[in-house]
Design an enzyme around this catalytic site. Structure first.
Site, PDB file in Angstrom:
ATOM      1  CG  HIS A 237       3.893   1.905 -13.058  1.00 23.46           C
ATOM      2  ND1 HIS A 237       3.141   2.041 -14.197  1.00 23.46           N
ATOM      3  CD2 HIS A 237       3.064   1.314 -12.158  1.00 23.46           C
ATOM      4  CE1 HIS A 237       1.916   1.576 -13.996  1.00 23.46           C
ATOM      5  NE2 HIS A 237       1.842   1.121 -12.768  1.00 23.46           N
TER       6      HIS A 237
ATOM      7  CG  HIS B 263       0.588  -3.315 -10.346  1.00 29.63           C
ATOM      8  ND1 HIS B 263      -0.271  -2.678  -9.479  1.00 29.63           N
ATOM      9  CD2 HIS B 263       0.916  -2.378 -11.268  1.00 29.63           C
ATOM     10  CE1 HIS B 263      -0.447  -1.435  -9.866  1.00 29.63           C
ATOM     11  NE2 HIS B 263       0.264  -1.207 -10.957  1.00 29.63           N
TER      12      HIS B 263
ATOM     13  CD  GLU C  68      -0.083   2.713  -9.631  1.00 25.40           C
ATOM     14  OE1 GLU C  68       0.406   1.735 -10.234  1.00 25.40           O
ATOM     15  OE2 GLU C  68      -1.268   3.067  -9.773  1.00 25.40           O
TER      16      GLU C  68
END
Ligand code: CO
Length: 134
Positions: free
Chosen positions: A79, A7, A130
């Site tokens: 992020h 994502h 991430e």
């Protein structure tokens, strides 16, 4: 090591307005709002064919994204999240290569209930990364 893009997370000043804009202007499929109290965020998922976008807004007084929103009051990309097969193996490889894992350096359970770690944007061209175990 990294696999699919899981994502992209975007912090928004108004979650309802942002969800409606993605639905109505971009014709996107948007989930119901979820509140993740432990992570200090509320969010909706924008489901795309090959990945998803998370629209995030701070929840509670100690939200980890409050300062980001203060610095970026109109919102902004927070992020990107890449998938890895094994988060502990990834953490070891990163430590070997001298990359700094945020926090205490150990993977944590992330917002989707899977182990994650974060890498500092200063080391990755201004982007907070991430890594999430698949
Ligand atoms: Co994320």
């Amino acid at each position: 090591m990294i696999g699919c893009l899981n994502h992209v997370a975007i912090v928004v000043p108004d979650l309802k307005k942002a969800a409606l804009k993605y639905q109505q202007t971009l014709g996107a499929e948007v989930s119901e709002q979820q509140e993740l109290v432990d992570h200090g965020v509320k969010l909706v998922f924008v489901q795309l064919a090959n990945t998803k976008i998370e629209l995030l807004h701070p929840l509670g007084a100690n939200s980890p994204i409050s300062s980001f929103l203060e610095k970026n009051p109109a919102g902004g990309i927070h992020h990107v999240c890449y998938e890895v097969d094994d988060i502990n193996e990834a953490a070891n490889i990163l430590k070997d290569k001298g990359a700094k894992i945020l926090g205490d350096g150990e993977p944590k359970i992330g917002a989707h209930g899977k182990p994650v770690l974060f890498l500092h944007p200063k080391e990755f061209f201004g982007t907070l990364i991430e890594l999430e175990q698949r």
